[in-house]
Design an enzyme around this catalytic site. Structure first.
Site, PDB file in Angstrom:
ATOM      1  N   GLU B 130       0.839  -1.205   0.000  1.00 45.89           N
ATOM      2  CA  GLU B 130       0.000   0.000   0.000  1.00 45.89           C
ATOM      3  C   GLU B 130       0.874   1.255   0.000  1.00 45.89           C
ATOM      4  O   GLU B 130       0.559   2.252  -0.669  1.00 45.89           O
ATOM      5  CB  GLU B 130      -0.915  -0.025   1.231  1.00 45.89           C
ATOM      6  CG  GLU B 130      -2.060   0.964   1.226  1.00 45.89           C
ATOM      7  CD  GLU B 130      -3.192   0.611   0.267  1.00 45.89           C
ATOM      8  OE1 GLU B 130      -2.943  -0.071  -0.742  1.00 45.89           O
ATOM      9  OE2 GLU B 130      -4.321   1.051   0.537  1.00 45.89           O
ATOM     10  N   THR B 182      -5.903   9.793  -5.821  1.00 49.02           N
ATOM     11  CA  THR B 182      -5.718   9.774  -4.371  1.00 49.02           C
ATOM     12  C   THR B 182      -4.849  10.946  -3.909  1.00 49.02           C
ATOM     13  O   THR B 182      -5.128  11.577  -2.883  1.00 49.02           O
ATOM     14  CB  THR B 182      -5.075   8.439  -3.927  1.00 49.02           C
ATOM     15  OG1 THR B 182      -5.896   7.379  -4.412  1.00 49.02           O
ATOM     16  CG2 THR B 182      -4.981   8.345  -2.420  1.00 49.02           C
TER      17      THR B 182
END
Lengths: 311, 311
Positions: B130, B182
């Protein structure tokens, strides 16, 4: 009934990370208010004891009288009351002293007039009183009124939530003889905080609520101590805070936090013996530093304010 | 076993007020990863399907490969694996797409090597993955790995808490065809917030956790919508957010929030019929605005990632 005597307990606001949103009522420590009917409208403060003469007798400035007056107004009472206040709580100690007086007065007055209002109905009256001395905060008045551990996200009943009290939770409350005025305790707080601190604080508050629901006192203690915003800012207002905490931990405290805006220190313990040991240890530590301290070992109060005499 | 196929679900991070601390795994929507032993060390990405050719095939840049590689390293494996990734989730949709790939790969690789690691043990590996695409956040990977609704206050097992899932909770997930990178969704957030906002946010997050524990979906829905910091800052990134929410509420949604950093909208509903109705209504609304949308009616997944084939 012509004469009602009510008790309202001390309260520990914040619980470390829950600044302005959490409060806990404790057993056996609090204020008493007696009221009786009077043919004169309004509130007459007949006597205040236990305050060393420090509290204002003028009804407009006294939290017990303000709360009682607000209840009378809500009830549209044509008569008034006479009020006696017996302080069991020290002033400006971080134990919700003004809230306890206001709650005891509101509860007693309501019962004197036939108890037509619920505890929740009394909230605006006690908030009026609290506003007069320290701002419209419910983190002391709500638990004093309702009992238990209370989450406050606003001033309507739907925004006030009673949380479970974990089994086997004991508290040490030690109040060193130092002054921490509420206004100063607010003034030292940062006006803005980094977004990163918001993430941290919301996380640990969430962890605290989870700990209460699963009854995990160790997790509760850990989350209480993870405040990075309010307690660090206030640490300098309480002499030897760091050292007193270390003394507490060595004596069996799982967590030690500032109660409300201080200077009382609230420690979580697993037994009453531990709570007594923590009391003695912190008080002895402060004595060595030439600072007096009073201490109480107690437990959370599930019930909050109560009527102790009705004649 | 020489070939393992794992599934990891989509996840809804934040739940409105729980920015970076809360995530929820959903049923039936997610990514598949198949792994098999290889005599060559390291991870070979054999094929990626369902991504329209957008994802990097280089193992160092692919989250599934990074997570698998991290597991191999932890296991001190002398051999490597071949990896197939089948994307069921759209990219950059706010549904934890990269997390699902990483979790499926880590879970599959662990089982291929005899399942010596627990789900919790796999957390560092999926966090490594991640981190490579969107920062070291656990709010998608933790629920994808563990299932349910997860509170994250840090990256150690003791700081990750599974919360109760209320009975009778249905979800509508609608992804409009708009891009919300994001990085941009992080850039619009305020760097600092007022202390007053901290009090509000900690209060509503506490209310949300309380609502989960008492199983009160209406309170959960209300607290989710009381975010005053993150969602207001991001509202401008999602076209017609306000109008889409109104459409959702008229169709039976109790709460509609941005899933993760968007653009997916997650709505809470009391029945699957309501969730389907909300899906149709939001999708039809966006169609009228010439914006396509995909929609799924689902429920929280209690289990998280799972093995779907072991040969």
């Amino acid at each position: 009934m012509q004469r009602i005597r009510a008790f309202a307990p001390a309260t520990v606001a914040n619980l470390g990370v829950g600044f302005d949103i959490l409060g806990l009522a404790v057993d056996g420590l609090g204020d008493f208010v007696t009221v009786e009917m009077s043919s004169h409208p309004g509130v007459e403060v007949v006597e205040i004891t236990g305050d060393e003469g420090k509290l204002p007798r003028t009804p407009e400035k006294n939290t017990a009288a303000i709360a009682a007056q607000s209840v009378l107004k809500h009830l549209r009472a044509s008569t008034g009351i006479r009020l006696w206040l017996n302080k069991g709580l020290p002033l400006a100690s971080g134990l919700g002293s003004s809230a306890a007086s206001a709650v005891a007065a509101a509860v007693a007055t309501n019962v004197l007039f036939g108890e037509t209002m619920t505890r929740e109905d009394l909230l605006p009256a006690v908030l009026d009183a609290e506003e007069a001395v320290s701002g419209r905060h419910a983190d002391n008045v709500a638990p004093a009124l309702l009992g238990g551990i209370v989450l406050i996200t606003g001033h309507t009943p739907a925004e006030i939530h009673r949380l479970p009290i974990p089994e086997g939770l004991y508290l040490s409350l030690v109040t060193p003889d130092v002054e921490v005025p509420t206004a100063k305790a607010r003034a030292v707080l940062p006006e803005v905080i980094p977004l990163k601190a918001l993430v941290h604080q919301t996380g640990v508050v969430a962890e605290l609520i989870h700990a209460l629901h699963v009854g995990n006192i160790h997790l509760l203690a850990r989350s209480m101590q993870r405040d990075t915003v309010v307690e660090p800012a206030r640490a300098s207002l309480i002499p030897f805070l760091k050292e007193a905490k270390e003394v507490a931990y060595r004596s069996g405290a799982l967590a030690t936090v500032i109660s409300g805006s201080g200077p009382t220190l609230c420690s979580l313990c697993l037994t009453s013996t531990d709570a007594e040991a923590v009391n003695l240890a912190i008080a002895a530590f402060y004595k060595d530093e030439n600072i007096g301290a009073t201490a109480h070992a107690t437990t959370p109060s599930a019930t909050g304010a109560s009527i102790v005499e009705a004649l």
